[in-house]
Design a protein around this motif. Structure first.
Motif, PDB file in Angstrom:
ATOM      1  N   TRP A  67      -5.751  -7.474  -2.493  1.00  0.00           N
ATOM      2  CA  TRP A  67      -7.021  -6.758  -2.595  1.00  0.00           C
ATOM      3  C   TRP A  67      -7.343  -5.991  -1.313  1.00  0.00           C
ATOM      4  CZ3 TRP A  67     -11.171 -10.111  -5.550  1.00  0.00           C
ATOM      5  CH2 TRP A  67     -10.776 -10.229  -6.889  1.00  0.00           C
ATOM      6  N   TYR A  68      -6.813  -6.448  -0.184  1.00  0.00           N
ATOM      7  CA  TYR A  68      -7.066  -5.746   1.068  1.00  0.00           C
ATOM      8  C   TYR A  68      -6.355  -4.398   1.127  1.00  0.00           C
ATOM      9  CZ  TYR A  68      -9.024 -10.063   2.996  1.00  0.00           C
ATOM     10  OH  TYR A  68      -9.802 -11.171   3.230  1.00  0.00           O
ATOM     11  N   ALA A  69      -5.508  -4.103   0.171  1.00  0.00           N
ATOM     12  CA  ALA A  69      -4.726  -2.867   0.193  1.00  0.00           C
ATOM     13  C   ALA A  69      -5.492  -1.679  -0.377  1.00  0.00           C
ATOM     14  CB  ALA A  69      -3.423  -3.057  -0.591  1.00  0.00           C
ATOM     15  N   GLY A  70      -6.732  -1.838  -0.804  1.00  0.00           N
ATOM     16  CA  GLY A  70      -7.471  -0.737  -1.423  1.00  0.00           C
ATOM     17  C   GLY A  70      -7.662   0.447  -0.495  1.00  0.00           C
ATOM     18  N   VAL A  71      -8.239   0.215   0.679  1.00  0.00           N
ATOM     19  CA  VAL A  71      -8.455   1.300   1.641  1.00  0.00           C
ATOM     20  C   VAL A  71      -7.139   1.837   2.197  1.00  0.00           C
ATOM     21  CG1 VAL A  71      -9.462   1.862   3.893  1.00  0.00           C
ATOM     22  CG2 VAL A  71     -10.784   0.553   2.227  1.00  0.00           C
ATOM     23  N   PRO A  72      -6.163   0.970   2.588  1.00  0.00           N
ATOM     24  CA  PRO A  72      -4.872   1.519   3.033  1.00  0.00           C
ATOM     25  C   PRO A  72      -4.191   2.413   2.008  1.00  0.00           C
ATOM     26  CG  PRO A  72      -5.037  -0.763   3.699  1.00  0.00           C
ATOM     27  CD  PRO A  72      -6.228  -0.480   2.845  1.00  0.00           C
ATOM     28  N   ALA A  79       0.827  -1.208   0.000  1.00  0.00           N
ATOM     29  CA  ALA A  79       0.000   0.000   0.000  1.00  0.00           C
ATOM     30  C   ALA A  79       0.861   1.258   0.000  1.00  0.00           C
ATOM     31  CB  ALA A  79      -0.932  -0.012   1.211  1.00  0.00           C
ATOM     32  N   ILE A  80       1.962   1.251   0.746  1.00  0.00           N
ATOM     33  CA  ILE A  80       2.850   2.422   0.774  1.00  0.00           C
ATOM     34  C   ILE A  80       3.466   2.655  -0.601  1.00  0.00           C
ATOM     35  CG2 ILE A  80       5.019   3.313   1.701  1.00  0.00           C
ATOM     36  CD1 ILE A  80       4.325   2.008   4.354  1.00  0.00           C
ATOM     37  N   ILE A  81       3.937   1.589  -1.241  1.00  0.00           N
ATOM     38  CA  ILE A  81       4.555   1.725  -2.567  1.00  0.00           C
ATOM     39  C   ILE A  81       3.553   2.276  -3.579  1.00  0.00           C
ATOM     40  CG2 ILE A  81       5.591   0.457  -4.480  1.00  0.00           C
ATOM     41  CD1 ILE A  81       6.795  -1.445  -2.403  1.00  0.00           C
ATOM     42  N   ILE A  82       2.364   1.695  -3.599  1.00  0.00           N
ATOM     43  CA  ILE A  82       1.355   2.134  -4.569  1.00  0.00           C
ATOM     44  C   ILE A  82       0.927   3.574  -4.293  1.00  0.00           C
ATOM     45  CG2 ILE A  82      -0.985   1.721  -5.424  1.00  0.00           C
ATOM     46  CD1 ILE A  82       1.116  -0.297  -6.363  1.00  0.00           C
ATOM     47  N   SER A  83       0.747   3.946  -3.030  1.00  0.00           N
ATOM     48  CA  SER A  83       0.322   5.310  -2.709  1.00  0.00           C
ATOM     49  C   SER A  83       1.396   6.329  -3.095  1.00  0.00           C
ATOM     50  CB  SER A  83       0.001   5.423  -1.217  1.00  0.00           C
ATOM     51  OG  SER A  83       1.133   5.103  -0.428  1.00  0.00           O
ATOM     52  N   ILE A  84       2.673   5.974  -2.913  1.00  0.00           N
ATOM     53  CA  ILE A  84       3.760   6.880  -3.316  1.00  0.00           C
ATOM     54  C   ILE A  84       3.781   7.050  -4.831  1.00  0.00           C
ATOM     55  CG2 ILE A  84       6.266   7.140  -3.420  1.00  0.00           C
ATOM     56  CD1 ILE A  84       6.432   5.885  -0.664  1.00  0.00           C
ATOM     57  N   LEU A  85       3.559   5.961  -5.563  1.00  0.00           N
ATOM     58  CA  LEU A  85       3.538   6.048  -7.026  1.00  0.00           C
ATOM     59  C   LEU A  85       2.363   6.893  -7.515  1.00  0.00           C
ATOM     60  CD1 LEU A  85       4.461   2.366  -7.989  1.00  0.00           C
ATOM     61  CD2 LEU A  85       5.932   4.385  -8.091  1.00  0.00           C
ATOM     62  N   ILE A  86       1.192   6.703  -6.909  1.00  0.00           N
ATOM     63  CA  ILE A  86       0.017   7.472  -7.328  1.00  0.00           C
ATOM     64  C   ILE A  86       0.177   8.942  -6.955  1.00  0.00           C
ATOM     65  CG2 ILE A  86      -2.475   7.740  -7.014  1.00  0.00           C
ATOM     66  CD1 ILE A  86      -2.697   4.783  -6.597  1.00  0.00           C
ATOM     67  N   TRP A  90      -6.397   5.646 -11.414  1.00  0.00           N
ATOM     68  CA  TRP A  90      -5.617   4.663 -10.653  1.00  0.00           C
ATOM     69  C   TRP A  90      -6.195   4.460  -9.261  1.00  0.00           C
ATOM     70  CZ3 TRP A  90      -2.705   1.585 -13.244  1.00  0.00           C
ATOM     71  CH2 TRP A  90      -2.087   2.032 -14.422  1.00  0.00           C
ATOM     72  N   ARG A  91      -6.674   5.519  -8.642  1.00  0.00           N
ATOM     73  CA  ARG A  91      -7.316   5.354  -7.330  1.00  0.00           C
ATOM     74  C   ARG A  91      -8.536   4.456  -7.440  1.00  0.00           C
ATOM     75  NH1 ARG A  91      -7.479  11.773  -5.960  1.00  0.00           N
ATOM     76  NH2 ARG A  91      -5.240  12.141  -5.911  1.00  0.00           N
ATOM     77  N   THR A  92      -9.315   4.653  -8.493  1.00  0.00           N
ATOM     78  CA  THR A  92     -10.501   3.832  -8.697  1.00  0.00           C
ATOM     79  C   THR A  92     -10.127   2.382  -8.921  1.00  0.00           C
ATOM     80  OG1 THR A  92     -11.603   5.744  -9.693  1.00  0.00           O
ATOM     81  CG2 THR A  92     -12.601   3.579 -10.053  1.00  0.00           C
ATOM     82  N   ILE A  93      -9.078   2.137  -9.705  1.00  0.00           N
ATOM     83  CA  ILE A  93      -8.655   0.766  -9.996  1.00  0.00           C
ATOM     84  C   ILE A  93      -8.257   0.039  -8.715  1.00  0.00           C
ATOM     85  CG2 ILE A  93      -6.865  -0.614 -11.119  1.00  0.00           C
ATOM     86  CD1 ILE A  93      -6.907   1.407 -13.410  1.00  0.00           C
ATOM     87  N   PHE A  94      -7.500   0.705  -7.852  1.00  0.00           N
ATOM     88  CA  PHE A  94      -7.049   0.046  -6.628  1.00  0.00           C
ATOM     89  C   PHE A  94      -8.135  -0.033  -5.574  1.00  0.00           C
ATOM     90  CE2 PHE A  94      -2.856   1.142  -8.367  1.00  0.00           C
ATOM     91  CZ  PHE A  94      -2.214  -0.063  -8.187  1.00  0.00           C
TER      92      PHE A  94
END
Length: 354
Positions: A233-238, A153-160, A170-174
């Protein structure tokens, strides 16, 4: 074209007129009611709030500071939830905790009949050769999965959070998996094997590690690998929570660090990670609770439900409501232990930093 423009002007005029009428109705009818309700909540026989002091029951007085006002308004915002918790949740929790120390069975004629059993239900869980491995597997799987989800979740949030186009997409996809996992669709996907990665089963290195390690290590690892897609999939909200935290960091801090010659790696460890530590705690609690509430076909919640529904005095396998309540409370204690370990580690590290 003139007719179309005239028609659009009429629609626009009617729309703004309706908005104005709604505003007038609110100012004349709704706003006075809200003011009276607010005055009633802050000036009654229980509490009276003045500019400099707060009076309880017309006897006890305390200073009305800014911090106290903020605390009061905070409790007012969550008061609806607190009332709902006290009325609809607290009593069932206390009653289920009481039932966990009894032998309780449901009868269509007499309802639930209970007899004291002490810690017998909990001892029976530890003696059960089917349930005890389920608890061990749940603990190890959840304990090892939480860091994976947090890091992802940290990696994806930093990339977004980078200045790229299409952030909203991208937010919608995750976040889409969160919507899917909250309904019966996920149960059908799990049943069809859509959440597994077959390539892991055919990997010789992974198979070698699983074969040459003990069952208490191999089973949780294999379970994580087989449901890796479901875990991610649990990483959506985080991801959304971390993204909100990253957007609150002042960009001038990164500019100052760049002037001092800091690398992006230094910025992450010295600025980004310390700034989002409070959000890590929130996400850990969310992930543990969400994973624990997922009712697997052969999980602890499944067995607890079976004992509760099928338990009767004539049954020799299903042990009724008391045994089911003991299973649920032991499950809850393991959740608290997992959350406590991770939150404790973060808190200790934070104190060391100070």
């Amino acid at each position: 074209m003139k007719k179309i423009k005239g028609f659009l002007r009429k629609i626009k005029k009617a729309f703004f007129n309706s908005i104005g009428k709604i505003g007038d109705f609110y100012n004349v009818k709704i706003s006075p009611i809200i003011s009276k309700v607010g005055h009633l909540l802050t000036n009654n026989f229980i509490i009276r709030i003045k500019h400099t002091e707060i009076i309880f029951f017309n006897k006890f007085r305390t200073k009305n500071t800014r911090k106290k006002r903020q605390t009061f308004y905070g409790f007012m915002f969550i008061s609806i939830w607190l009332i709902g918790f006290l009325v609809f949740t607290l009593y069932p929790m206390i009653h289920s905790f009481y039932l966990s120390f009894t032998n309780s069975y449901f009868n269509m004629n007499t309802g639930i009949s209970s007899t004291p059993a002490g810690f017998q239900n909990y001892l029976n869980i530890f003696r059960n050769q089917v349930l005890l491995p389920k608890y061990t597997q749940y603990f190890i799987k959840t304990f090892t999965t939480v860091p994976i989800i947090i890091i992802f979740a940290i990696i994806i949030s930093i990339l977004i959070n980078q200045p790229v186009k299409g952030k909203g997409i991208w937010r919608t996809i995750f976040f889409l998996p969160v919507i899917i996992i909250s309904g019966p669709v996920i149960n059908e996907l799990v049943a069809q094997g859509a959440t597994t990665l077959p390539s892991f089963k055919n990997n010789s290195v992974i198979n070698f590690l699983l074969i040459n390690s003990g069952e208490w290590i191999a089973n949780p690892i294999q379970s994580i690998l087989e449901t890796l897609l479901l875990v991610l999939w649990y990483a959506g909200v985080p991801v959304l929570v971390f993204l909100a935290g990253l957007q609150k960091i002042d960009k001038s801090i990164y500019e100052a660090s760049a002037i001092d010659g800091a690398s992006p790696w230094d910025n992450f460890w010295k600025i980004t990670l310390p700034s989002i530590k409070p959000f890590i705690v929130v996400n850990i609690i969310y992930i543990v609770v969400t994973m624990s509430l997922f009712n697997e076909p052969d999980g602890i919640l499944f067995y607890a439900r079976e004992h509760m529904i099928k338990g009767s005095q004539e049954s020799t396998f299903y042990y009724g409501h008391g045994f089911s309540a003991a299973m649920s409370w032991l499950y809850f204690f393991l959740m608290v232990i997992i959350i406590g370990i991770y939150v404790g580690l973060l808190t200790i590290r934070r104190r060391d930093d100070k």
